[in-house]
Design an enzyme around this catalytic site. Structure first.
Site, PDB file in Angstrom:
ATOM      1  N   HIS A   1      -7.548   3.707  13.634  1.00 49.81           N
ATOM      2  CA  HIS A   1      -8.789   3.621  12.559  1.00 49.81           C
ATOM      3  C   HIS A   1      -8.262   2.539  11.774  1.00 49.81           C
ATOM      4  O   HIS A   1      -7.379   2.344  11.375  1.00 49.81           O
ATOM      5  CB  HIS A   1      -9.043   4.741  12.311  1.00 49.81           C
ATOM      6  CG  HIS A   1      -7.961   5.636  11.421  1.00 49.81           C
ATOM      7  ND1 HIS A   1      -7.007   6.223  12.300  1.00 49.81           N
ATOM      8  CD2 HIS A   1      -7.594   5.768  10.169  1.00 49.81           C
ATOM      9  CE1 HIS A   1      -6.059   6.846  11.294  1.00 49.81           C
ATOM     10  NE2 HIS A   1      -6.336   6.611  10.136  1.00 49.81           N
TER      11      HIS A   1
ATOM     12  N   GLU B   1      -7.275  13.446  11.092  1.00 51.13           N
ATOM     13  CA  GLU B   1      -7.855  13.146   9.987  1.00 51.13           C
ATOM     14  C   GLU B   1      -9.522  13.457   9.989  1.00 51.13           C
ATOM     15  O   GLU B   1     -10.165  12.843  10.692  1.00 51.13           O
ATOM     16  CB  GLU B   1      -7.584  11.488   9.451  1.00 51.13           C
ATOM     17  CG  GLU B   1      -8.223  11.123   8.352  1.00 51.13           C
ATOM     18  CD  GLU B   1      -7.981   9.528   8.232  1.00 51.13           C
ATOM     19  OE1 GLU B   1      -7.133   9.275   7.303  1.00 51.13           O
ATOM     20  OE2 GLU B   1      -8.800   8.804   8.742  1.00 51.13           O
TER      21      GLU B   1
ATOM     22  N   HIS C   1      -4.281   1.855  11.414  1.00 45.92           N
ATOM     23  CA  HIS C   1      -3.488   3.032  11.312  1.00 45.92           C
ATOM     24  C   HIS C   1      -3.620   3.895  12.475  1.00 45.92           C
ATOM     25  O   HIS C   1      -4.821   4.220  13.059  1.00 45.92           O
ATOM     26  CB  HIS C   1      -3.432   3.786   9.932  1.00 45.92           C
ATOM     27  CG  HIS C   1      -2.643   4.914   9.774  1.00 45.92           C
ATOM     28  ND1 HIS C   1      -2.794   5.790   8.794  1.00 45.92           N
ATOM     29  CD2 HIS C   1      -1.391   4.714   9.886  1.00 45.92           C
ATOM     30  CE1 HIS C   1      -1.667   6.660   8.589  1.00 45.92           C
ATOM     31  NE2 HIS C   1      -0.922   6.018   9.302  1.00 45.92           N
TER      32      HIS C   1
ATOM     33  N   HIS D   1       0.665  -1.095  -0.010  1.00 51.29           N
ATOM     34  CA  HIS D   1       0.136   0.138   0.152  1.00 51.29           C
ATOM     35  C   HIS D   1       1.031   1.178   0.093  1.00 51.29           C
ATOM     36  O   HIS D   1       1.580   1.432   0.818  1.00 51.29           O
ATOM     37  CB  HIS D   1      -0.703   0.028   1.245  1.00 51.29           C
ATOM     38  CG  HIS D   1      -2.130  -0.437   1.123  1.00 51.29           C
ATOM     39  ND1 HIS D   1      -3.255   0.274   0.247  1.00 51.29           N
ATOM     40  CD2 HIS D   1      -2.860  -1.404   1.560  1.00 51.29           C
ATOM     41  CE1 HIS D   1      -4.359  -0.479   0.347  1.00 51.29           C
ATOM     42  NE2 HIS D   1      -4.094  -1.491   1.249  1.00 51.29           N
TER      43      HIS D   1
END
Length: 461
Positions: free
Chosen positions: A398, A362, A356, A311
């Protein structure tokens, strides 16, 4: 998957194109003097007014300014006074609430369906008077701004992200039509007016940047193209409310349309002030410079992704960034990222965003890219749908819920698949410093939200 959004509301304006370019724009040919920006007698009887968005002696590549050639200067106005400070939207209480929980807003309580000025402050960090940090606002508008009324923010540069609906924005420098799956940026101090095409409601998000300006991220080893390409940004062309007539000496002069007084509503330190002026602020017949509003179609993002395994970090989704000066290289006051429809293949790699924890905060937005007016993602009975937003603070873990985690573990990752083609694009405000929430935002949020990446998009109450 369309590379350009086929908008339900069709474009009605023309634009200049190219982020960061110097433009000369004339509603009447010859309105901008050449080569003297400060001509003793500007063409068409106009007056020169300069707007500087950066330090006058900053690096040339980042020096933002625009010369406006207008019928009457904006200097002619009455005294500013405090305006509607008994109402929350005009005098919001300070944001003071922090939480270590992931929080979500399945919808947003909206006391009154107003116009563009009735925005609600969600949270902030920094200080607009110190030109540090940012603020986040929701808007949910059901009517045009009052006639002969304009708005401007003296606090910062506004990044406008509609969730659903369209905005017809008239600025001092020209007009823009901004629809869901587009974003727009309006610099600090620019005066503008917002109306609703066909009177249909529009809701969404605003990030007001107190420090610096939005710019494109550097591409580094990506090369010359990729992510948001500079040539896809659109800048309004000069437009004015008036006409050209013959003057006393048979010279052509620009004349404003006769109107009654205009109201100027400005935000300073999150609070609203008002003054009046005798002429329309939309009297700029020509302009040239590097400081201007612009818009961008999010379908045009040229997504970068892994094609073998692994990723890439979500930084590859960044559309706009605002560097945090004086901090470690690569630190941003805010990155605006867009995660939309794309092809994905990476062998032996878990497809969804991973678990993460991040030093950045965020704030995630739901942007309906489905252009059908009857899209099931838009619930006309809800203030926001399919959800409003969610927030993951510093080092808040999250990731996916268990059901989707197990399903993705069992999926075949050797074949290309189209992901996020359900009509919803995720926008992300990623910012450096913690976001303090206002009381209403803190009290209406769902605490310890766990299902942010489920197929249901977000938990409901």
């Amino acid at each position: 998957m369309h590379l350009v959004t086929d908008f339900a509301v069709k474009e009605k304006y023309s634009y200049h194109e190219g982020f960061g370019n110097h433009f000369r724009s004339e509603a009447v040919p010859g309105a901008v003097p050449i080569p003297n920006n400060h001509a003793q007698r500007p063409p068409l009887g106009l007056r020169t007014e300069k707007m500087s968005g950066t330090s006058l002696v900053g690096p040339r590549s980042h020096n933002l300014y625009t010369y406006m050639y207008r019928i009457e200067s904006s200097h002619e106005h009455h005294e500013f006074t405090q305006w509607n400070h008994h109402l929350e939207y005009a005098n919001p209480p300070p944001a003071k609430n922090l939480t270590p929980n992931a929080v979500s807003w399945p919808t947003v309580p909206w006391p009154e369906k107003g116009d563009w000025i009735s925005q609600r402050l969600v949270g902030s960090n920094g200080d607009p008077q110190q030109k540090t940090g940012l603020s986040i606002w929701f808007f949910n508008i059901h009517k045009d701004m009052d006639p002969q009324t304009v708005f401007s923010s003296l606090d910062g540069e506004a990044l406008i992200v509609p969730q659903f609906g369209s905005l017809d924005i008239t600025t001092e420098l020209g007009k823009m039509l901004v629809r869901h799956n587009e974003i727009a940026v309006i610099p600090r101090g620019i005066r503008y007016r917002v109306t609703l095409p066909d009177g249909k409601p529009c809701r969404g998000y605003i990030c007001e940047l107190y420090q610096g300006h939005f710019r494109l991220p550097e591409l580094g080893i990506i090369g010359t193209t990729g992510l948001a390409n500079s040539y896809d940004f659109q800048i309004p062309k000069a437009s004015f409310e008036g006409r050209v007539e013959k003057g006393l000496n048979s010279d052509q002069i620009a004349v404003a349309n006769e109107t009654s007084e205009w109201n100027i509503v400005s935000r300073l330190n999150t609070k609203l002030w008002r003054c009046s002026q005798p002429t329309s602020p939309f009297n700029v017949v020509g302009w040239q410079g590097t400081l201007y509003p612009y818009k961008y179609d999010l379908a045009r993002v040229d997504t970068i992704a892994n094609i073998r395994y692994g990723h890439a970090d979500p930084s590859v989704f960044v559309v706009l960034t605002a560097p945090s000066f004086g901090k470690a290289p690569g630190t941003a006051v805010i990155d605006f990222a867009c995660v939309g429809p794309r092809w994905q293949v990476a062998e032996g790699t878990y497809p969804l965003p991973w678990f993460h924890r991040n030093t950045m905060q965020e704030f995630v937005l739901g942007i309906i890219d489905d252009q059908r007016l009857d899209t099931p993602l838009n619930d006309p009975k809800a203030d926001f749908s399919p959800f409003a937003a969610f927030l993951n603070g510093t080092m808040v873990t999250h990731g996916p819920d268990e059901k989707h985690y197990q399903a993705m573990k069992a999926s075949d990752t050797t074949k290309p698949v189209m992901v996020q083609n359900e009509g919803l694009t995720f926008g992300l405000f990623e910012f450096e410093c913690p976001l303090y929430l206002t009381d209403w935002a803190f009290e209406s949020a769902k605490q310890n939200s766990k299902r942010q990446f489920s197929g249901q998009f977000i938990e409901t109450k």
